[in-house]
Design a protein around this motif. Structure first.
Motif, mmCIF file in Angstrom:
data_model
loop_
_atom_site.group_PDB
_atom_site.id
_atom_site.type_symbol
_atom_site.label_atom_id
_atom_site.label_comp_id
_atom_site.label_asym_id
_atom_site.label_seq_id
_atom_site.Cartn_x
_atom_site.Cartn_y
_atom_site.Cartn_z
ATOM 1 N N GLU A 110 -25.376 -7.952 -53.123
ATOM 2 C CA GLU A 110 -26.731 -7.528 -52.335
ATOM 3 C C GLU A 110 -27.738 -8.353 -52.951
ATOM 4 N N LEU A 111 -27.761 -8.423 -54.325
ATOM 5 C CA LEU A 111 -28.760 -9.291 -54.862
ATOM 6 C C LEU A 111 -28.674 -10.769 -54.772
ATOM 7 N N ILE A 112 -27.330 -11.248 -54.638
ATOM 8 C CA ILE A 112 -26.979 -12.874 -54.377
ATOM 9 C C ILE A 112 -27.594 -13.069 -52.846
ATOM 10 N N LEU A 113 -27.292 -12.003 -52.113
ATOM 11 C CA LEU A 113 -27.664 -12.443 -50.400
ATOM 12 C C LEU A 113 -29.149 -12.324 -50.479
ATOM 13 N N ALA A 114 -29.891 -11.404 -51.304
ATOM 14 C CA ALA A 114 -31.461 -11.403 -51.212
ATOM 15 C C ALA A 114 -31.738 -12.869 -51.719
ATOM 16 N N VAL A 115 -31.206 -13.303 -52.725
ATOM 17 C CA VAL A 115 -31.566 -14.576 -53.214
ATOM 18 C C VAL A 115 -31.338 -15.631 -52.434
ATOM 19 N N GLU A 116 -30.118 -15.714 -51.780
ATOM 20 C CA GLU A 116 -29.717 -16.863 -50.864
ATOM 21 C C GLU A 116 -30.661 -16.993 -49.612
ATOM 22 N N SER A 117 -31.093 -15.255 -49.054
ATOM 23 C CA SER A 117 -31.971 -15.222 -47.846
ATOM 24 C C SER A 117 -33.078 -15.696 -48.089
ATOM 25 N N ASN A 118 -33.605 -15.978 -49.191
ATOM 26 C CA ASN A 118 -35.211 -16.402 -49.852
ATOM 27 C C ASN A 118 -36.147 -15.474 -49.706
#
Length: 777
Positions: free
Chosen positions: A584-592
């Motif tokens: 979820e952290l990776i997704l948050a970073v990837e989602s800007n």
């Protein structure tokens, strides 16, 4: 009954009160009578000057008159019975001395002095306050008089007359006057005291009634010092009406009497207890809130031991501590409010007062310490304490802590946490925003001690509190009083009822004038919507934690990137909550996403945890994304490349004059091919599309828009991108097909035919799970 009461034993305390009361009554009478005596003495002096013969110097006699006048003037200032008696004795001695000087040189001195020797003791008798004063003053008067006035030999006849007037008339009459008047004053005082007691006493329980309690409490509160702690307890017998209705008023009266006995036995002599009315009682204690709560709990157990025909009595209690400058009625009102909450929460319990908004600054000023010298981080609220837990928020780009959300917790006396369902349970007949406003005070007081100097403080606020009249000014004052600036405070409007969007928009402008930042919490849940955001215009939007796990229908692809992009376009920074896993952290970073919060980054706690491990975790997420983006791009390109090759071959065939069906024949056999098409320069379809294996007519609900030949497609990215790169086969990002209702990808190529420019393309079904998607923009 009243007449017999006046015969009650005259104890020392009652006698002292009687004498003090007599002093108040006697002071005016004594002043007038003794002033008249001064005038009479001056007349006596004037009369003596009309008689021939040697006389004492006039100055001496007038000096006696002056001393008498000064003693008269001292009477209004006397505050004790002892002083009053001393003035009476001194006055009689000066008067006798003046008489003695006035008769010097007369031939018949007894004719001048005998009337005074008889009249003065008789007139003075009622003025003496006590028998002791009367006996002492009379004995000294006669002793001095005989020493000064009767120094020369007297005949037998004169002696007989003197003793007859003095002993037979003067002394008995003065004795009768004094003791008769003393007894009259005594009986009057006893009657007055009894009437006052009856007027101040509840006849059923023997306790003070409401009027006497309030009057005594007012006197007591007027004399308290700033460091004196005083509390009120308001109690009400539970279900008392049913006791009267079912078993009669005699049983109810007996229950009231028993409760009164318990109250008198359990409190100290310095405290006040009253039956306010009906089944309500009030107590005023010389103790703080904590001590009063213990007393109330002890009384609750004691009353619960009283039997009633259908079980045992119970009572509900409300407790409040006196605040500086507060009247007894305001104190009782706050205790009564706590009593109502005790009633509504189930009866047979004790509830403490609630902190009021106007006491916020006073609460902040309380920088007390515990027994170990540590700063106090919790404050009393009802029967438990409020304290702050702080959860960090991280800037993903900066990879550091930038703020902390203050979360309210309730603690018992032993530190055990109060369940949220209890802490935030609705309270009937109470101000629902009271806890919200109290939480702001607690959080700000604790933030001053705990937060780094460069961090934001996120304060949750209910919509009803947010739009409350004047609260923006009050909150700004509180923030500055703790040494913070409003620019460091972000007001997080909770997802709750209590205010229209128009009201919140107007209130937001007022808070911004002070420098506060505004955030909207839990966007994506409850009543939150884009209209609410666009009208309030918050600086930050906190996305509900479920949105980070939300995926598109049938694709399992996250929707977070597009949502973040939409909010950025609206000019709002984005906070995502509920980050609990590395994925979820990776997704948050990837989602800007701008800021993130969740258990993975830090749990709520009283103390601020070191952030270094979280910094490394965020940095690792960036590394994973950097590595995965190239891999994802390669997978996507690998999957799409065969379609590009086939589309370029179809383009060559079309340019060579091959018919459309034949030119697209190879491409139309690809498994994911929905259809192949040609669009003119305006984006309208030319001829019939060539259907592929993925073509379907299942989307019956989309039938009105199922025919692509009815529409223009030059606004679509896949058309525009192809026109910008003529001769190059380009692929689009996945989009939802209007014709099929499925996620699709279009591979397009712009060609220049002899007559006009056209765009050829193939639409691919991209709804199957496991297909690679292009890396997020």
């Amino acid at each position: 009954m009243l007449s017999t009461a006046t015969q009650q034993p005259f104890d020392a305390g009652l006698r002292d009160r009687f004498h003090r009361r007599s002093l108040e009554h006697q002071r005016p009478l004594s002043t007038v009578t003794m002033a008249f005596t001064v005038v009479a003495f001056l007349c006596f002096v004037g009369a003596r000057n009309l008689v021939d013969g040697p006389a004492a110097p006039l100055g001496y006699r007038l000096t006696c008159a002056l001393l008498l006048a000064l003693l008269v003037l001292a009477i209004p200032r006397v505050r004790s019975t002892w002083s009053f008696g001393l003035i009476g004795v001194a006055y009689s001695q000066v008067l006798v001395a003046g008489l003695a000087m006035n008769i010097v040189g007369v031939t018949q001195p007894l004719l001048w002095t005998l009337p005074a020797m008889v009249v003065i003791p008789i007139c003075a008798a009622p003025l003496w306050l006590t028998p002791t004063h009367f006996v002492t003053g009379s004995v000294l008067f006669y002793a001095t008089a005989f020493a000064l006035l009767f120094g020369q030999p007297l005949t037998h006849d004169v002696e007989t007359v003197v003793w007859m007037w003095i002993v037979a008339i003067g002394v008995p009459t003065s004795v009768v006057f004094h003791f008769g008047f003393y007894r009259f004053r005594r009986n009057h005082f006893l009657l007055e005291s009894q009437l006052a007691q009856l007027a101040a006493t509840d006849p059923l329980t023997g306790l003070q009634n409401r009027r006497a309690f309030v009057k005594q409490a007012e006197r007591r509160l007027d004399t308290v010092t700033p460091d004196t702690r005083t509390s009120a307890i308001f109690l009400d017998i539970d279900n008392f009406k049913s006791l009267n209705d079912r078993f009669g008023h005699a049983i109810g009266d007996h229950a009231l009497y028993q409760v009164a006995q318990v109250l008198m036995e359990e409190i100290s002599a310095d405290d006040s207890v009253s039956r306010i009315g009906g089944e309500e009682f009030a107590l005023l204690l010389g103790d703080g809130l904590t001590g009063a709560l213990h007393v109330a709990e002890r009384l609750r157990h004691a009353i619960a031991a009283i039997e009633r025909p259908d079980g045992r009595l119970t009572a509900s209690f409300g407790v409040a501590e006196h605040r500086s400058g507060e009247s007894i009625m305001v104190l009782l009102d706050r205790a009564d409010e706590a009593l109502l909450r005790a009633k509504h929460s189930g009866r047979n319990r004790v509830r403490a007062e609630r902190a009021l908004p106007r006491e916020a600054l006073q609460l902040l000023a309380d920088d007390g310490s515990d027994e170990n010298g540590a700063p106090v981080r919790r404050h009393r609220w009802e029967e438990y304490y409020l304290t702050s837990y702080f959860q960090p928020l991280y800037s993903l780009s900066h990879q550091k802590q930038v703020g902390f959300e203050a979360l309210l917790r309730g603690e018992q006396d032993d530190g055990t946490l109060v369940p949220p369902a209890v802490l935030f349970a609705p309270r009937p007949s109470s101000d629902e925003g009271g806890l919200d406003r109290a939480s702001h005070v607690v959080h700000l007081a604790n933030a001053r001690k705990s937060l780094p100097d460069d961090a934001w403080l996120f304060l949750n606020i209910l919509p009803a509190t947010f739009i409350a009249e004047g609260y923006a000014d009050q909150l700004a004052k509180i923030v500055r009083s703790v040494g913070l600036e409003p620019e460091r405070v972000i007001l997080e409007i909770l997802e709750s009822h209590g205010g229209s969007v128009d009201d919140m928009s107007r209130a937001a402008a007022l808070y911004r004038e002070h420098g506060f930042l505004i955030a909207v919490d839990d966007f994506g849940a409850g009543q939150s919507n884009l209209d609410r955001l666009l009208r309030i215009r918050p600086d930050l939007v906190k996305l509900d934690g479920e949105l980070i796990r939300a995926t598109g229908h049938g694709t399992e692809q996250p929707i977070l990137p597009k949502l973040v992009s939409l909010l950025h376009l609206a000019g709002m920074l984005v906070v995502v909550e509920g980050v609990e896993t590395a994925e979820e952290l990776i997704l948050a970073v990837e989602s800007n996403v701008d800021f993130a919060q969740g258990f993975l980054l830090g749990r709520p706690a009283k103390e601020i945890a070191p952030p270094e491990s979280v910094h490394r975790r965020i940095d690792e997420a960036f590394d994973v994304i950097a590595q995965g983006r190239a891999h994802q791009h390669a997978l996507f390109e690998t999957e799409v490349e065969p379609y590009r090759v086939a589309l370029r071959l179809a383009a060559d065939a079309l340019l060579a004059g091959v018919a459309m069906e034949e030119a697209f024949a190879r491409l139309a056999r690809f498994e994911r091919c929905i259809s192949c098409f040609i669009l003119d320069d305006a984006g309208r379809q030319i001829g019939q599309e060539v259907q592929g294996p993925a073509w379907t007519t299942d989307g019956a609900s989309l039938q009105p828009v199922a025919n692509p030949r009815d529409a223009r497609w030059d606004h679509r990215p896949y058309f525009r991108n192809a026109v910008l790169l003529p001769g190059v086969a380009v692929s689009s990002n996945p989009y939802l097909s209007l014709a099929s209702g499925r996620p699709c990808i279009a591979v397009t190529l712009a060609l220049q035919f002899a007559a006009e420019r056209s765009v050829i393309g193939v639409e691919l079904d991209w709804s199957a799970l496991g297909l690679p998607w292009p890396a997020a923009e």
